[in-house]
Scaffold this motif. Structure first.
Motif, PDB file in Angstrom:
ATOM      1  N   MET A   1       0.814  -1.210   0.000  1.00  0.00           N
ATOM      2  CA  MET A   1       0.000   0.000   0.000  1.00  0.00           C
ATOM      3  C   MET A   1       0.851   1.264   0.000  1.00  0.00           C
ATOM      4  O   MET A   1       0.525   2.234  -0.644  1.00  0.00           O
ATOM      5  N   TYR A   2       1.972   1.139   0.777  1.00  0.00           N
ATOM      6  CA  TYR A   2       2.908   2.271   0.832  1.00  0.00           C
ATOM      7  C   TYR A   2       3.395   2.600  -0.592  1.00  0.00           C
ATOM      8  O   TYR A   2       3.450   3.752  -0.998  1.00  0.00           O
ATOM      9  N   VAL A  29      11.969   1.852  -8.907  1.00  0.00           N
ATOM     10  CA  VAL A  29      12.211   0.770  -7.938  1.00  0.00           C
ATOM     11  C   VAL A  29      10.895   0.377  -7.266  1.00  0.00           C
ATOM     12  O   VAL A  29      10.597  -0.812  -7.097  1.00  0.00           O
ATOM     13  N   PHE A  33       9.019  -3.213  -7.272  1.00  0.00           N
ATOM     14  CA  PHE A  33       8.627  -3.911  -6.043  1.00  0.00           C
ATOM     15  C   PHE A  33       7.171  -4.382  -6.114  1.00  0.00           C
ATOM     16  O   PHE A  33       6.861  -5.503  -5.735  1.00  0.00           O
ATOM     17  N   GLN A  36       6.946  -7.369  -8.266  1.00  0.00           N
ATOM     18  CA  GLN A  36       7.501  -8.565  -7.646  1.00  0.00           C
ATOM     19  C   GLN A  36       6.616  -9.078  -6.512  1.00  0.00           C
ATOM     20  O   GLN A  36       6.413 -10.279  -6.377  1.00  0.00           O
TER      21      GLN A  36
ATOM     22  N   PHE B  21      10.001   1.084   5.148  1.00  0.00           N
ATOM     23  CA  PHE B  21       9.740   0.847   3.716  1.00  0.00           C
ATOM     24  C   PHE B  21      10.583   1.775   2.847  1.00  0.00           C
ATOM     25  O   PHE B  21      11.144   1.384   1.832  1.00  0.00           O
ATOM     26  N   GLU B  22      10.645   3.019   3.327  1.00  0.00           N
ATOM     27  CA  GLU B  22      11.419   4.022   2.575  1.00  0.00           C
ATOM     28  C   GLU B  22      12.893   3.593   2.489  1.00  0.00           C
ATOM     29  O   GLU B  22      13.519   3.685   1.438  1.00  0.00           O
ATOM     30  N   VAL B  24      13.975   0.530   2.702  1.00  0.00           N
ATOM     31  CA  VAL B  24      14.066  -0.644   1.820  1.00  0.00           C
ATOM     32  C   VAL B  24      14.178  -0.195   0.366  1.00  0.00           C
ATOM     33  O   VAL B  24      15.027  -0.675  -0.389  1.00  0.00           O
ATOM     34  N   VAL B  25      13.365   0.765  -0.009  1.00  0.00           N
ATOM     35  CA  VAL B  25      13.372   1.257  -1.393  1.00  0.00           C
ATOM     36  C   VAL B  25      14.719   1.905  -1.712  1.00  0.00           C
ATOM     37  O   VAL B  25      15.324   1.637  -2.758  1.00  0.00           O
ATOM     38  N   LEU B  26      15.202   2.742  -0.783  1.00  0.00           N
ATOM     39  CA  LEU B  26      16.476   3.432  -1.042  1.00  0.00           C
ATOM     40  C   LEU B  26      17.654   2.449  -1.093  1.00  0.00           C
ATOM     41  O   LEU B  26      18.537   2.586  -1.929  1.00  0.00           O
ATOM     42  N   THR B  28      17.455  -0.646  -2.000  1.00  0.00           N
ATOM     43  CA  THR B  28      17.315  -1.377  -3.272  1.00  0.00           C
ATOM     44  C   THR B  28      17.857  -0.530  -4.410  1.00  0.00           C
ATOM     45  O   THR B  28      18.550  -1.028  -5.299  1.00  0.00           O
ATOM     46  N   LEU B  29      17.533   0.771  -4.355  1.00  0.00           N
ATOM     47  CA  LEU B  29      18.003   1.677  -5.403  1.00  0.00           C
ATOM     48  C   LEU B  29      19.532   1.693  -5.437  1.00  0.00           C
ATOM     49  O   LEU B  29      20.140   1.575  -6.509  1.00  0.00           O
ATOM     50  N   ILE B  42      13.960  -2.996 -14.002  1.00  0.00           N
ATOM     51  CA  ILE B  42      14.521  -3.408 -12.705  1.00  0.00           C
ATOM     52  C   ILE B  42      13.867  -4.722 -12.264  1.00  0.00           C
ATOM     53  O   ILE B  42      12.659  -4.880 -12.337  1.00  0.00           O
ATOM     54  N   VAL B  44      13.739  -6.726  -8.872  1.00  0.00           N
ATOM     55  CA  VAL B  44      14.171  -6.684  -7.473  1.00  0.00           C
ATOM     56  C   VAL B  44      14.441  -8.071  -6.902  1.00  0.00           C
ATOM     57  O   VAL B  44      15.129  -8.202  -5.895  1.00  0.00           O
ATOM     58  N   ASN B  45      13.925  -9.103  -7.569  1.00  0.00           N
ATOM     59  CA  ASN B  45      14.110 -10.450  -7.013  1.00  0.00           C
ATOM     60  C   ASN B  45      15.549 -10.950  -7.119  1.00  0.00           C
ATOM     61  O   ASN B  45      15.874 -11.998  -6.597  1.00  0.00           O
ATOM     62  N   TYR B  50      15.730  -7.574  -1.305  1.00  0.00           N
ATOM     63  CA  TYR B  50      14.482  -8.343  -1.451  1.00  0.00           C
ATOM     64  C   TYR B  50      14.668  -9.782  -0.973  1.00  0.00           C
ATOM     65  O   TYR B  50      13.904 -10.279  -0.149  1.00  0.00           O
ATOM     66  N   VAL B  54      12.876  -8.543   2.474  1.00  0.00           N
ATOM     67  CA  VAL B  54      11.434  -8.424   2.192  1.00  0.00           C
ATOM     68  C   VAL B  54      10.758  -9.793   2.052  1.00  0.00           C
ATOM     69  O   VAL B  54       9.651  -9.995   2.545  1.00  0.00           O
ATOM     70  N   ARG B  62       4.076  -7.379   4.078  1.00  0.00           N
ATOM     71  CA  ARG B  62       4.324  -7.190   2.638  1.00  0.00           C
ATOM     72  C   ARG B  62       3.147  -6.482   1.973  1.00  0.00           C
ATOM     73  O   ARG B  62       3.296  -5.700   1.054  1.00  0.00           O
ATOM     74  N   LEU B  65       3.472  -2.926   2.631  1.00  0.00           N
ATOM     75  CA  LEU B  65       4.496  -2.344   1.737  1.00  0.00           C
ATOM     76  C   LEU B  65       3.854  -2.087   0.369  1.00  0.00           C
ATOM     77  O   LEU B  65       4.022  -1.056  -0.235  1.00  0.00           O
TER      78      LEU B  65
END
Lengths: 530, 65
Positions: A1-2, A29, A33, A36, B21-22, B24-26, B28-29, B42, B44-45, B50, B54, B62, B65
């Motif tokens: 959701m985020y 990204v 996500f 995935q 979450f933020e 995690v995204v950064l 990953t980036l 991209i 992510v797997n 991830y 994750v 999840r 997220l």
């Protein structure tokens, strides 16, 4: 959701005018996500499903591609389908799914129709599964909104319930035909299905569909879309809808199990039709065309290879020619021979003897005869042996199927003589040399090839000596009227004016005029020699 | 709580998990930048954030997220 929240926020921002590289990368990204997370196993409850869809819809920027195209809805529904397989679904979920369905049914650009119809079908399938026994087959017909669906679905609807059920399963399988080649699993599973139906019944129907597509002419259509409050109308040509193209491709693949003349011929014609260009668009359907080429290559026997060899000359797109060449090379490799030999072996003789074939209709006879390249005639004979000018009236009523076969064979032979003439013409470029025994068997003793080979000037090479000759009164004769006797050690190649002296060309020209030879290729009377 | 309240609350929550979450995204980036891959494709797997983080989260987390 985020992630959905963030992506939506970014999409609704003024991102084009205030472009920020970092934000754009974060967005990529986040989107990866989401894709995935839906792909991997994720247990969701009824409320979660509604929350996800509503979050998408509430925050969606309508100027973008439709929501179902932007967000991974296919994976989302796969999750739901796997999670609720064989289980009864709640009224809440049913309401949610129906609400998603109604959102999907909103008008959108025709470009997205295929995805849209697939998703609607998926929802219907989830709803059907939940309210029916697991072994009950969901009625599945062709989904595209086009003339093919109308034509093909009517045929299915006329069948009895048992046959209909098998066709529903076959259509479901066909609609999943993605990629450039079928998997062995796909071919095995579909084979089991059409075996249940009976291969002949299966072939009769798909050949009818193929014929429809072969004869079908693309239609001009108009589509209207709204963008930033403005209405845009554009005109486009539609041959077969994208979703039906996938299904037809699946049925073409299924034919890899067959090697009968009618199916092979129809698939070759279908390939030709699908590679024919639509103005400003390109090939009518390269996907079906490529599936046809694959099926011809994979079909049992060599008839399919013979058709590939013919199509190599008919289809002009270079990428398609390369694909045909690749299939021919692979087929030759499998047989342990050269590409030219496989083309030789693959020529169908249509049961002709010296360019002729007799068809019997009770005591009457139809004598088919090749009269030229792409030309043939049928003469009818009475039981007493005298010729009849027209076809006997009873043949049409009593032997309609046989007559159809005769007519089909006539068309195919006419096409084949032209294709083989062109193939021989290419021999010079390929520097093709054939040993005498093979030449004798595959050209002179071949019911169809003999018609062409006997009227061509050939080089006969043995012990570094080359004699050039043509068949006159069943003897190989050179331009001085001398008889040549080839032996098992003789290598035969095409004589071509491009490699001969002017003197020799003139002698051959005079010789062919004197002997009144009508050649299928421009050899002796080639224009540029004058 | 009605469905819209649920959406509203889900969308408006600003808490610790959002920060996670933020991050995690950064992460990953950063990880993806090191692979030198194209940003339009991209996966992510293939990335540690991830596969080691994750993927082992509970379904509810999840989903959030």
């Amino acid at each position: 959701m985020y992630l959905i929240k963030n992506i939506s926020k970014y999409n609704n921002s003024d991102r084009y005018h205030n472009y920020d590289e970092q934000k754009n990368r974060i967005n990529s990204v986040e989107l990866a996500f989401v894709q995935q997370l839906f792909k991997a196993k994720l247990i969701v409850n009824d409320d979660d499903i509604a929350i996800i869809h509503n979050a998408v819809i509430l925050n969606y920027n309508k100027d973008f591609a439709p929501f179902f195209s932007y967000w991974p809805y296919q994976s989302f529904f796969n999750q739901i389908q796997n999670q609720f397989k064989g289980k009864e679904i709640s009224e809440t979920l049913k309401t949610t799914l129906n609400s998603i369905k109604s959102d999907l049914e909103q008008p959108s650009n025709v470009y997205y129709n295929k995805d849209k119809l697939k998703l609607i079908e998926k929802i219907d399938s989830i709803l059907f599964q939940s309210s029916n026994e697991i072994n009950i087959v969901k009625p599945t017909l062709f989904l595209g909104e086009d003339d093919f669906s109308e034509f093909a679905n009517k045929i299915i609807e006329r069948l009895n319930e048992t046959e209909k059920t098998i066709w529903y399963k076959l259509i479901t399988k066909a609609q999943k035909a993605s990629g450039s080649k079928p998997t062995n699993k796909y071919l095995d599973e579909t084979k089991l299905l059409f075996k249940k139906l009976g291969a002949d019944k299966f072939k009769a129907i798909i050949n009818e569909w193929f014929q429809f597509v072969i004869k079908y002419k693309e239609k001009e259509k108009t589509s209207t879309t709204e963008y930033s409050g403005r209405i845009y109308t554009h005109t486009y040509y539609e041959f077969i809808s994208a979703i039906n193209i996938e299904a037809i491709k699946g049925f073409v693949w299924m034919c890899a199990h067959f090697h009968d003349n009618v199916t092979i011929h129809n698939i070759a014609k279908l390939a030709e039709r699908c590679f024919r260009k639509i103005p400003n668009v390109g090939p009518a359907s390269a996907a079906i065309g490529n599936a046809c080429l694959y099926t011809l290559y994979k079909s049992k026997g060599l008839d399919g290879i013979g058709q590939l060899s013919r199509l190599k000359l008919r289809i002009k797109q270079s990428s398609t020619q390369a694909l045909i060449e690749k299939y021919l090379e692979e087929a030759a490799k499998e047989q342990g021979i050269s590409i030219y030999e496989i083309e030789d072996l693959a020529v169908d003789d249509f049961d002709l003897k010296k360019g002729e074939r007799i068809w019997e209709f009770d005591d009457y006879k139809a004598v088919f005869k090749i009269t030229g390249i792409g030309k043939s005639e049928i003469n009818w004979y009475k039981p007493d042996g005298s010729q009849q000018k027209t076809m006997p009236a009873f043949v049409k009523d009593k032997f309609s199927a046989k007559l159809k076969k005769l007519k089909d064979a006539t068309k195919q032979i006419d096409q084949m003589t032209s294709a083989q003439r062109d193939r021989i013409d290419r021999m010079l470029r390929a520097d093709r040399k054939i040993n005498w025994n093979n030449f004798n068997e595959l050209y002179l003793q071949h019911g169809l090839m003999c018609f062409i080979a006997e009227k061509i000037i050939w080089n006969f090479t043995e012990n570094n000596t080359t004699n050039t000759a043509i068949l006159i009164n069943k003897e190989w004769t050179n331009n001085k009227n001398e008889i040549i006797k080839p032996s098992a050690n003789t290598m035969v190649s095409l004589w071509h004016p491009a490699t001969a002296s002017v003197e020799e060309i003139k002698i051959w020209r005079d010789f062919s005029i004197q002997q009144q030879i009508q050649q299928p290729l421009k050899q002796a009377l080639e224009k540029y020699i004058y | 709580m009605g469905i819209f309240d649920k959406i509203k609350s889900t969308l408006n929550i600003k808490n610790e998990s959002e920060k996670e979450f933020e991050k995690v995204v950064l992460n990953t980036l950063d990880e993806f930048k090191e692979t030198g891959g194209y940003f339009y494709n991209i996966k992510v797997n293939n990335l540690n954030t991830y596969t080691q983080n994750v993927i082992i989260w509970q379904d509810k987390k999840r989903f959030r997220l």
